[in-house]
Design a protein around this motif. Structure first.
Motif, short mmCIF file in Angstrom:
data_model
loop_
_atom_site.label_atom_id
_atom_site.label_comp_id
_atom_site.label_asym_id
_atom_site.label_seq_id
_atom_site.Cartn_x
_atom_site.Cartn_y
_atom_site.Cartn_z
N ASP A 186 0.85 -1.19 0.00
CA ASP A 186 0.00 0.00 0.00
C ASP A 186 0.89 1.24 0.00
O ASP A 186 2.12 1.13 0.04
N VAL A 191 3.63 2.78 3.81
CA VAL A 191 3.87 1.61 4.66
C VAL A 191 5.32 1.49 5.09
O VAL A 191 5.68 0.54 5.80
N HIS A 228 -2.60 -0.35 -5.77
CA HIS A 228 -3.38 0.84 -5.42
C HIS A 228 -3.84 1.51 -6.70
O HIS A 228 -3.03 2.04 -7.46
N GLU A 236 2.46 -2.82 6.21
CA GLU A 236 1.96 -2.41 7.53
C GLU A 236 0.80 -3.33 7.88
O GLU A 236 -0.24 -3.31 7.20
N THR A 242 -1.58 -3.73 10.16
CA THR A 242 -2.86 -3.43 10.79
C THR A 242 -3.84 -2.71 9.86
O THR A 242 -4.94 -2.38 10.27
N ARG A 243 -3.43 -2.48 8.62
CA ARG A 243 -4.33 -1.81 7.67
C ARG A 243 -5.56 -2.68 7.39
O ARG A 243 -5.44 -3.88 7.17
N LYS A 244 -6.71 -2.02 7.36
CA LYS A 244 -7.95 -2.73 7.05
C LYS A 244 -8.31 -2.64 5.57
O LYS A 244 -9.07 -3.46 5.05
N HIS A 245 -7.75 -1.63 4.88
CA HIS A 245 -8.01 -1.46 3.46
C HIS A 245 -6.92 -0.57 2.89
O HIS A 245 -6.11 0.02 3.63
N ARG A 303 -5.05 2.62 1.59
CA ARG A 303 -5.18 3.97 2.12
C ARG A 303 -6.00 4.85 1.17
O ARG A 303 -5.68 4.99 -0.02
N LEU A 335 -6.22 -4.92 1.15
CA LEU A 335 -4.79 -5.02 0.88
C LEU A 335 -4.46 -6.35 0.22
O LEU A 335 -5.07 -7.38 0.54
#
Length: 333
Positions: free
Chosen positions: A147, A150, A224, A248, A250-253, A255, A262
């Motif tokens: 992403d 990151v 992306h 990274e 802990t990303r949920k989707h 950015r 992801l």
């Protein structure tokens, strides 16, 4: 030249990621970062002293850096009053935003009246060529990500520091505003017309000694949909011998794109290699750099171990632990 030291302007940033420019300067050039200036409602904090413009001047500040990297790279109207005051008080302004300060009549007038400089680092300064794909001497490593934001630049900087400790021949090649502000040189890749992006990467990473490494700062992500073009230009123009995947956890989707999940590390590895081998058939992935800032010690250790087991590659947080194990892999190439 941008005069040092700096007052880092965080504006009304809504989270820590929005001030990644200022954070990069604080982390990699702490001697230049005197303090931070935050507007009401700012949700970011770099842990630096909060300063007014007057306090920063008394401390020796020469330039106020616009340390925000918002979506679209715009200068907010709510910042203008402070920016003009900085110019009137005797500070230069430096910015890496897409909006050019030199195009704003109020800022231009204030700078001219007070004999100050407006420094737009996201302005291409060369006539870059169209890429030709010719093989260049030397070695190159490119950071690629799952992403945006990151840790691609942080990984390159950590590798650069480690390689210099080992007396290896190495150059960090900045391709974005934060890297340029930290190192003082590079290319503002996402401000270069699309036809010339890959050629600009060739330009910034020319032929060199056979044992010299260029560490090319990655941008965006192939996955992306907003910024994949700049990533592909880096892969083809960079002709990397080695790739480091940055992530990274802990990303949920993606950015800025809540409807896009992801990609997996495996997907990034496979697509990155597929595209890289067009320019360099011998390209290989040498490691995984994980930004574990949001994990506790137990979570961090477990996550890195799992990634290493899955990928068969060294997995490290290069900012916390150093990039030694990844550099070990480069020394084998």
């Amino acid at each position: 030249m941008i005069k040092k030291p700096y007052l880092l302007f965080l504006g009304d940033a809504h989270d820590q990621l929005a001030v990644k420019v200022a954070k990069g300067i604080r982390d990699w050039r702490p001697e230049d970062a005197l303090g931070q200036l935050r507007l009401p409602g700012c949700q970011a904090d770099l842990g630096l002293p909060d300063m007014t413009i007057e306090e920063a001047l008394k401390a020796g500040a020469q330039t106020m850096i616009i340390g925000v990297a918002n979506r679209g790279g715009t200068i907010s109207e709510s910042w203008k009053e402070v920016m003009i005051k900085a110019l009137e008080s005797g500070l230069d302004l430096a910015s890496g935003l897409h909006n050019m300060m030199r195009d704003d009549p109020l800022l231009v007038a204030a700078a001219k009246k007070n004999g100050r400089k407006l420094i737009d680092v996201r302005r291409p300064k060369e006539n870059y060529p169209i890429a030709d794909g010719e093989k260049r001497s030397g070695k190159r490593c490119l950071t690629v990500g799952t992403d945006c934001s990151v840790g691609k630049m942080y990984t390159g900087m950590a590798m650069d520091a480690e390689m210099k400790k080992r007396n290896m021949k190495v150059s960090f090649r900045a391709t974005g505003q934060t890297g340029i502000l930290i190192t003082g040189s590079g290319i503002p890749l996402d401000a270069i017309p699309a036809d010339f992006m890959a050629g600009a990467v060739e330009w910034v990473s020319p032929g060199n000694d056979p044992d010299h490494w260029d560490l090319i700062e990655g941008q965006g992500s192939l996955f992306h949909v907003s910024f994949s073009g700049v990533t592909l230009a880096l892969i083809h123009g960079g002709q990397p011998d080695a790739l480091v995947i940055c992530h990274e956890p802990t990303r949920k989707h993606m950015r800025g794109l809540p409807n896009f999940e992801l990609p997996t590390l495996e997907a990034v590895r496979d697509l990155s290699l597929q595209t890289a081998k067009l320019a360099n058939p011998n390209c290989k992935v040498v490691g995984v750099a994980v930004n574990t800032e949001s994990l506790n010690d137990e979570e961090r250790e477990a996550y890195l171990a799992d990634v290493e087991n899955r990928m068969g590659l060294p997995a490290v947080d290069p900012y916390l632990h150093g990039a030694g194990r990844i550099v070990d892999e480069l020394e084998k190439i």
